[in-house]
Motif scaffolding. Structure first.
Motif, PDB file in Angstrom:
ATOM      1  N   THR A   1       6.405  -4.642   3.919  1.00 38.65           N
ATOM      2  CA  THR A   1       6.311  -4.601   2.458  1.00 38.65           C
ATOM      3  C   THR A   1       5.713  -3.272   2.032  1.00 38.65           C
ATOM      4  O   THR A   1       5.021  -2.597   2.800  1.00 38.65           O
ATOM      5  N   ASP A   2       5.973  -2.921   0.781  1.00 38.17           N
ATOM      6  CA  ASP A   2       5.442  -1.670   0.220  1.00 38.17           C
ATOM      7  C   ASP A   2       4.440  -2.005  -0.868  1.00 38.17           C
ATOM      8  O   ASP A   2       4.250  -3.152  -1.248  1.00 38.17           O
ATOM      9  N   GLY A   3       3.833  -0.959  -1.364  1.00 38.65           N
ATOM     10  CA  GLY A   3       2.926  -1.135  -2.482  1.00 38.65           C
ATOM     11  C   GLY A   3       1.470  -1.059  -2.073  1.00 38.65           C
ATOM     12  O   GLY A   3       1.109  -1.325  -0.926  1.00 38.65           O
ATOM     13  N   GLU A   4       0.651  -0.690  -3.051  1.00 36.81           N
ATOM     14  CA  GLU A   4      -0.767  -0.480  -2.797  1.00 36.81           C
ATOM     15  C   GLU A   4      -1.566  -1.482  -3.612  1.00 36.81           C
ATOM     16  O   GLU A   4      -1.202  -1.834  -4.727  1.00 36.81           O
ATOM     17  N   ASP A   5      -2.661  -1.964  -3.017  1.00 41.55           N
ATOM     18  CA  ASP A   5      -3.563  -2.896  -3.705  1.00 41.55           C
ATOM     19  C   ASP A   5      -4.969  -2.331  -3.530  1.00 41.55           C
ATOM     20  O   ASP A   5      -5.643  -2.570  -2.528  1.00 41.55           O
TER      21      ASP A   5
END
Length: 833
Positions: free
Chosen positions: A674-678
């Motif tokens: 998965t991609d994306g930053e938290d």
């Protein structure tokens, strides 16, 4: 994979086999890494491990695995404290050889420990009953003998007339032998001693360097060593030319003296007994009691008036009666005391029994000088009264003044004494290390030549009659004198088992065949960085190990003074107790739903107490591991209770940890792309990495567990992202020291490189440890309606604006402005509608 259940029965065995095949936890002496020595007190092989063992070794294991991940070369060994009376008891009761019983127990317990997945270096395993170990111990004993640190003398001991053996003070319970129940006698025997008193000052001063030890343990050792300043002086005997020498720590009370008492073995007592049968009979009566301090304090105080009078050193007209007393021991002080009944409970009891004066010489104030002493002695401090030139002085000033006068007038001197006594190591038992001495009528005691070591125990012994089988063996004890060749006899006493445990940690560090240890190799590991064990060993084992190490240092064997740099004393594992209607203790597996499973009788529920075989409230870990796996048991031992406190075992607790193990599996075994930053999760992850590492180092395992729970909750709540995937992977590294089997299984499922046991501890970003966002509770009329994430230090106006924009708040207010807004910065906002 993530939706399947973790199968510990299959995974545990596979990963334990993998670690063993790869020698994952074998310590490398030649490694260039920094060294870390983690050690738990080795167990006695009683038959099966119990939950106390599991807790103790789980704590050490987590620290050892963590240190390996931090880049240390870790020594984490295991062995067996295998000599001692329980094996002889088993020989008598079960008709088996002590060695057979012991080695069978070792095999069972070794297998149980391996099932828990402890990261132990089994290549260094030792057992103190193995001649390969105790032969080297005999060599060290002879080295200490040559250095003058071992000697033999006649000494008063606790003698069990049924088991026909010397008992340590701790083995005398209410005046009776701990196993036989026989009334203990005092007896004089020739005993071997180690000169621990030569090291009293060193051992006391060394406590000040042990800043990683619990304060309570250091205090216990300080009190046991017992340094005190006092005065030694003599009472002249009226009408005779000799004196009775005494020592006192309270010379300030000298004017409160009512009597002088001597030991039944004191020369004066023996002299009186020569001409008086009644005195001889009294001395014989005294021999029936034990020699322990507790025994002397609780036994009835008995005395025999010798008719002699002792002249008070500060008043020639004042004479005190001289008694033989059963509570005075020849081995303590001078074997004589002067009694001050007003301010010593033992003396008070004696004076009351024999109608002797009880004088007050210490009071809260001078105004209380005339207040009589009541039904008990008064030991509190204050000012000196009724004491002539000492009146009005405080206790310390009075002590100094009496010592000054005694030294000036030549009738006494100030001196320092120690409570510590030399260590008597002779035991009249078979199952122990043979003392390597031969007794020759011409040459006296002679050490066995080192090329004839080990002196091994004979196998063909019988326990059909009480006493030491070595004493009555037909051939073993008959040998030629090593010095002159004449017929001689082996020493048939064996060494106190505390000797075996006083150097095993050095042998773990270095194990050459031809000597006890290699100095350089042992020094590369020692001192033990972290030692873990029960507080019941706070005095004797730890003190003896400290002495033995210093003794070896003095004779040049090793350049280490203190064996254990860090010490942690863990709490006990407890369980409720059960009793049948007839008073029998019942085991947990004999009880179900408040009744005796076999009979249906009602059970009496007892207190929650330390697990013990005597009360049958032990829980065998093996069926628990069979049902839930090793990791659930390990996690339970680390959860809930701070490790220094007791931990109550419960079925509900282990079920809860089992559920969490399954949660960990579900969130970590898959590796979704998965991609994306938290950013919030990233920050939580790095804060957790730092916190878990810090808490493991501090042995605050329950806090580390709480940190893991918080991160797991955050991961489960977070939406899919690369941050979430990275957090799940890192979570595995954080729990690897605690639940190693699940961690290996999930690591492999994710395609992790190599073994997670060999992986590095994750690094954290210092910048992410700084808290710059806070969670703010939003209340309406005092009830929580929402939470906000806001910059730390946000203004009241900004927080109010964010709260009014909340969908939940907008719905509740329904277009009406709040009557009042209360803002607590960085914490909450409460809207009053």
């Amino acid at each position: 994979m993530a939706n399947s259940r973790f199968n510990p029965l299959e995974a545990d065995a596979r990963w334990q086999r993998t670690w063993e095949e790869r020698g994952s936890f074998h310590a490398d002496d030649a490694s260039g890494k920094p060294k870390s020595y983690v050690l738990e007190m080795f167990p006695y092989p009683s038959g099966r491990i119990h939950m106390g063992h599991v807790r103790n070794y789980t704590m050490g294991d987590v620290l050892a695995r963590y240190r390996r991940m931090k880049g240390f070369e870790v020594l984490h060994p295991m062995g067996w404290d295998a000599f001692g009376m329980p094996a002889e008891n088993a020989a008598m009761e079960k008709k088996v050889h002590p060695g057979e019983w012991t080695w069978a127990n070792i095999a069972t317990m070794r297998a149980q420990l391996k099932r828990l997945g402890f990261a132990l270096d089994w290549s260094r395993e030792l057992a103190t009953c193995d001649p390969a170990y105790y032969g080297h111990e005999q060599a060290l004993f002879l080295d200490l003998l040559d250095a003058g640190l071992v000697y033999r003398k006649e000494s008063e001991v606790n003698w069990d007339p049924v088991d026909m053996t010397v008992l340590a003070n701790e083995q005398v319970i209410d005046g009776r032998g701990w196993r036989s129940g026989a009334l203990v006698e005092r007896r004089k025997l020739s005993q071997w001693f180690l000169k621990i008193t030569d090291f009293a000052e060193e051992l006391l001063d060394g406590l000040g360097t042990l800043d990683q030890w619990p304060d309570k343990v250091r205090l216990m050792q300080e009190n046991w060593i017992g340094k005190s300043r006092g005065m030694r002086f003599g009472f002249a005997l009226a009408g005779r030319g000799d004196t009775v020498e005494v020592f006192t720590t309270r010379p300030d009370t000298i004017f409160g003296a009512s009597f002088v008492a001597v030991s039944p073995d004191h020369p004066i007592a023996l002299q009186v007994a020569e001409g008086r049968p009644d005195a001889a009979a009294f001395i014989a009566l005294c021999k029936q009691g034990g020699t322990t301090a507790a025994e002397l304090d609780t036994a009835e105080k008995l005395g025999f008036d010798t008719g002699l009078k002792a002249v008070h050193p500060l008043d020639p007209a004042w004479e005190l009666p001289v008694y033989i007393a059963n509570f005075v021991l020849m081995d303590y002080g001078t074997g004589a005391i002067f009694g001050v009944p007003g301010h010593d409970e033992r003396d008070h009891e004696f004076a009351t029994k024999y109608g002797l004066p009880i004088r007050r010489v210490v009071a809260a104030s001078a105004d209380d000088a005339g207040t009589p002493i009541g039904d008990a002695a008064e030991s509190a401090g204050g000012v000196i009264v009724n004491s002539r030139f000492l009146d009005g002085l405080d206790v310390e000033a009075a002590k100094a003044e009496v010592i000054r006068r005694a030294e000036a007038d030549g009738w006494g001197e100030g001196t320092t004494v120690w409570r510590l006594r030399d260590w008597g190591v002779s035991r009249q038992r078979y199952w122990g290390t043979p003392i390597p001495i031969v007794h020759c009528d011409a040459c006296g005691p002679v050490g066995v030549p080192k090329d004839q070591l080990p002196v091994t125990l004979p196998e063909d012994v019988s326990f059909d009659v009480p006493g030491n089988p070595l004493d009555r063996h037909a051939s073993w004890k008959h040998v030629p004198c090593p010095k002159c060749g004449a017929a001689a006899r082996r020493e048939t006493d064996t060494l106190d088992t505390f000797v075996d445990s006083s150097w095993y940690f050095i042998r773990f560090a270095s194990q050459p065949d031809d000597k006890p240890f290699d100095k350089a190799v042992a020094e590369s590991w020692l001192p033990v960085g972290q030692y873990i064990g029960g507080v019941e060993h706070a005095i004797l084992h730890l003190l003896y190990a400290r002495f033995w190490t210093r003794a070896l240092q003095r004779i040049g064997k090793i350049n280490v003074a203190e064996p254990f740099a860090g010490l942690f004393t863990q709490g006990m594992v407890t369980h409720e107790t059960y009793r049948a209607p007839d008073g029998r203790w019942l085991a947990p597996d004999e009880v179900s739903g408040g009744i005796v499973t076999a009979t249906g009788e009602a059970v009496t529920l007892g207190r929650v107490e330390k697990m013990s075989k005597s009360k049958k409230n032990t829980v065998d870990p093996e069926p628990i591991v069979d049902q839930y796996g090793a990791d659930a048991v390990r996690w339970f031992m680390l959860s809930d209770s701070p490790p220094e406190r007791d931990l109550a075992w419960s079925e509900e607790g282990i079920q809860g940890t089992w559920r969490f193990v399954q949660r960990l599996w579900r969130m970590t075994a898959a590796d979704p792309q998965t991609d994306g930053e938290d950013k919030a999760l990233d920050r939580k992850l790095h804060q957790t990495i730092a916190a878990v590492g810090e808490n493991i180092e501090a042995l605050a395992f329950n806090k580390a567990v709480a940190n893991v729970y918080e991160l797991a909750n955050a991961i489960e709540k977070a939406p899919p992202s690369a941050s979430r995937n990275a957090a799940a992977r890192t979570l595995l590294l954080l729990v690897a020291p605690m639940v190693p089997h699940l961690a290996e299984e999930a690591w492999a499922a994710r395609g992790g490189e190599g073994l997670i046991a060999d992986a590095a501890w994750p690094a954290f970003d210092e910048a992410l440890l700084v808290v710059d966002e806070v969670t703010i509770a939003v209340q309406v009329n005092g009830k929580l309606r929402d939470t906000l994430t806001a910059p730390k230090g946000a203004s009241r106006e900004a927080i109010e604006e964010m709260a009014l924009a909340s969908e939940n708040v907008v719905r509740i207010l329904d277009g009406k402005p709040p009557r009042k807004v209360i803002v607590v910065p960085d914490r909450l906002v409460n809207l009053v509608a």
